[in-house]
Design a protein around this motif. Structure first.
Motif, PDB file in Angstrom:
ATOM      1  N   SER A 198       3.118  13.126   3.664  1.00 48.66           N
ATOM      2  CA  SER A 198       3.555  13.534   5.003  1.00 48.66           C
ATOM      3  C   SER A 198       3.730  15.048   5.087  1.00 48.66           C
ATOM      4  O   SER A 198       3.558  15.645   6.150  1.00 48.66           O
ATOM      5  CB  SER A 198       4.843  12.813   5.403  1.00 48.66           C
ATOM      6  OG  SER A 198       5.970  13.340   4.742  1.00 48.66           O
ATOM      7  N   SER A 214       6.589   1.834  12.139  1.00 47.68           N
ATOM      8  CA  SER A 214       5.338   1.709  12.893  1.00 47.68           C
ATOM      9  C   SER A 214       5.591   1.624  14.393  1.00 47.68           C
ATOM     10  O   SER A 214       4.924   2.302  15.187  1.00 47.68           O
ATOM     11  CB  SER A 214       4.555   0.484  12.416  1.00 47.68           C
ATOM     12  OG  SER A 214       5.351  -0.681  12.490  1.00 47.68           O
ATOM     13  N   MET A 243      -0.375  11.405  10.466  1.00 44.12           N
ATOM     14  CA  MET A 243       0.544  10.789   9.513  1.00 44.12           C
ATOM     15  C   MET A 243      -0.056  10.788   8.115  1.00 44.12           C
ATOM     16  O   MET A 243      -1.277  10.832   7.940  1.00 44.12           O
ATOM     17  CB  MET A 243       0.909   9.362   9.941  1.00 44.12           C
ATOM     18  CG  MET A 243      -0.254   8.412  10.099  1.00 44.12           C
ATOM     19  SD  MET A 243       0.229   6.872  10.927  1.00 44.12           S
ATOM     20  CE  MET A 243       1.609   6.353   9.915  1.00 44.12           C
ATOM     21  N   GLU A 282      -0.483   9.130   4.181  1.00 41.95           N
ATOM     22  CA  GLU A 282      -0.495   7.854   3.476  1.00 41.95           C
ATOM     23  C   GLU A 282      -0.694   8.121   1.999  1.00 41.95           C
ATOM     24  O   GLU A 282      -1.386   9.069   1.622  1.00 41.95           O
ATOM     25  CB  GLU A 282      -1.618   6.950   3.979  1.00 41.95           C
ATOM     26  CG  GLU A 282      -1.156   5.912   5.002  1.00 41.95           C
ATOM     27  CD  GLU A 282      -0.143   4.957   4.397  1.00 41.95           C
ATOM     28  OE1 GLU A 282       0.873   4.708   5.078  1.00 41.95           O
ATOM     29  OE2 GLU A 282      -0.329   4.484   3.277  1.00 41.95           O
ATOM     30  N   THR A 291       2.340   0.558   7.574  1.00 39.20           N
ATOM     31  CA  THR A 291       2.703   1.414   8.707  1.00 39.20           C
ATOM     32  C   THR A 291       1.468   2.076   9.303  1.00 39.20           C
ATOM     33  O   THR A 291       1.238   2.025  10.518  1.00 39.20           O
ATOM     34  CB  THR A 291       3.720   2.484   8.280  1.00 39.20           C
ATOM     35  OG1 THR A 291       4.916   1.845   7.834  1.00 39.20           O
ATOM     36  CG2 THR A 291       4.053   3.403   9.446  1.00 39.20           C
ATOM     37  N   ALA A 292       0.649   2.685   8.463  1.00 33.55           N
ATOM     38  CA  ALA A 292      -0.557   3.342   8.955  1.00 33.55           C
ATOM     39  C   ALA A 292      -1.506   2.327   9.582  1.00 33.55           C
ATOM     40  O   ALA A 292      -2.112   2.584  10.626  1.00 33.55           O
ATOM     41  CB  ALA A 292      -1.259   4.081   7.821  1.00 33.55           C
ATOM     42  N   VAL A 336      -2.716   2.726  13.409  1.00 33.12           N
ATOM     43  CA  VAL A 336      -4.131   2.912  13.717  1.00 33.12           C
ATOM     44  C   VAL A 336      -4.646   1.793  14.614  1.00 33.12           C
ATOM     45  O   VAL A 336      -5.415   2.022  15.546  1.00 33.12           O
ATOM     46  CB  VAL A 336      -4.965   2.989  12.419  1.00 33.12           C
ATOM     47  CG1 VAL A 336      -6.452   2.927  12.715  1.00 33.12           C
ATOM     48  CG2 VAL A 336      -4.635   4.277  11.674  1.00 33.12           C
ATOM     49  N   THR A 355      -5.218  10.320   9.675  1.00 28.83           N
ATOM     50  CA  THR A 355      -4.555   9.838   8.468  1.00 28.83           C
ATOM     51  C   THR A 355      -4.889  10.768   7.303  1.00 28.83           C
ATOM     52  O   THR A 355      -6.049  10.965   6.973  1.00 28.83           O
ATOM     53  CB  THR A 355      -5.013   8.403   8.137  1.00 28.83           C
ATOM     54  OG1 THR A 355      -4.777   7.561   9.261  1.00 28.83           O
ATOM     55  CG2 THR A 355      -4.251   7.869   6.940  1.00 28.83           C
ATOM     56  N   ARG A 403      -4.256  11.545   3.316  1.00 23.49           N
ATOM     57  CA  ARG A 403      -3.841  10.826   2.113  1.00 23.49           C
ATOM     58  C   ARG A 403      -3.840  11.764   0.906  1.00 23.49           C
ATOM     59  O   ARG A 403      -4.666  12.670   0.818  1.00 23.49           O
ATOM     60  CB  ARG A 403      -4.751   9.641   1.854  1.00 23.49           C
ATOM     61  CG  ARG A 403      -4.983   8.788   3.107  1.00 23.49           C
ATOM     62  CD  ARG A 403      -5.670   7.499   2.786  1.00 23.49           C
ATOM     63  NE  ARG A 403      -4.725   6.568   2.200  1.00 23.49           N
ATOM     64  CZ  ARG A 403      -5.111   5.515   1.483  1.00 23.49           C
ATOM     65  NH1 ARG A 403      -6.370   5.325   1.226  1.00 23.49           N
ATOM     66  NH2 ARG A 403      -4.212   4.683   1.001  1.00 23.49           N
TER      67      ARG A 403
END
Length: 301
Positions: free
Chosen positions: A169, A249, A266, A268, A282-283, A287, A296, A298
């Motif tokens: 994050s 979420s 966000m 991940e 959550t992702a 999405v 996203t 990561r």
């Protein structure tokens, strides 16, 4: 500051792909990035013994027709002055997209969330979900756009970044800050406390103590959010911090609607045992249900 030099946009010449391409063009324009538009034709899954030669590969005529369609598709990018090239590949779609991203040294993949099949219209397109799980670079997923939204110029006016203070994050904040600076957008950071305890029922005797903890967390989270954004971003953009309590979420989507977000960013985590089987819950939920694009970011482990 984040830079985007190469953007890959997989397409299937559907309206959903055209919407995703619009975002790829807008970002390529803002960052002066190169754009590659990729279409992958998947061969029918038939046993080799029964598969006729005609379906084991594209004919010259088929390749010519698809190439002409791709050339028409990228005309808006060329008109915008974006350095653009097109690629037409055959094979396993996910593998070709991932290999295409590596070969192009893509800093970002931009793609629609739903595919062309009936099943993919019911759930998150299986190709998109697999690319989200396996890509080495951030992925911007674009949901089907309403006719009204599709007709508007693409511009980020409000960007929501979900923050849980993890490494992914923190990286997501970097991307959100960069995008907000380039677009002159309002940047809203939100941190959500997943709080299972209600204020009613037999547990009421311990609610006071837990509420004290919750209030302390909210104050600390607000302080950390204020520290997360670079000073230069605050000078060039309107930055706000929000703290929410509930299921992450759902709260992320609620706040996105509340602030009128044009984009959700966000983080991940990388591939753990569970991550190899599915995208983080959550992702995945955000999405699948967001009405705006979701970026996203990561961190691979």
């Amino acid at each position: 500051m984040i830079t985007l030099e190469a953007i890959l946009c997989p397409v299937d010449v559907s309206d959903i792909s055209r919407g995703a391409l619009g975002y790829a063009i807008a970002l390529a324009t803002q960052y002066s990035a190169r754009l590659r538009v990729l279409e992958v034709v998947s061969h029918p899954s038939l046993p080799a013994a029964v598969a006729p030669a005609a379906v084991t590969g594209l004919t010259i005529e088929m390749r010519k027709t698809l190439a002409e369609e791709l050339e028409k598709l990228v005309q808006p990018a060329l008109a915008a002055g974006v350095a653009t090239d097109v690629r037409l590949e055959e094979g396993y779609v996910v593998a070709e997209i991932l290999e295409g991203a590596r070969a192009f040294a893509a800093d970002l993949i931009v793609m629609g969330t739903h595919g062309r099949s009936g099943f993919d219209r019911i759930v998150l397109g299986s190709v998109t979900e697999k690319v989200l799980r396996k890509a080495d670079c951030p992925v911007l997923t674009v949901p089907p756009l309403s006719r009204h939204a599709a007709d508007r110029p693409i511009r980020f006016r409000a960007i929501l970044c979900a923050v849980d203070f993890s490494e992914p994050s923190t990286k997501a904040v970097d991307y959100a800050a960069s995008l907000a600076t380039h677009a002159g957008a309002r940047l809203v950071l939100v941190s959500v406390l997943d709080w299972p305890v209600t204020d009613t029922g037999p547990a009421r005797a311990r609610v006071a103590m837990l509420d004290t903890f919750r209030r302390e967390w909210e104050v600390k989270a607000a302080e950390e959010l204020r520290k997360a954004v670079p000073a230069e971003t605050r000078r060039g953009s309107q930055v706000e911090e929000m703290v929410a309590v509930g299921k992450p979420s759902r709260e992320i989507l609620r706040v996105a609607a509340e602030v009128g977000a044009d984009l959700i960013v966000m983080g991940e985590h990388g591939r753990g045992a569970l991550e190899r089987a599915m995208l983080g819950s959550t992702a995945h939920y955000v999405v699948r249900h967001a009405v705006c694009p979701v970026l996203t970011v990561r961190v691979r482990t």
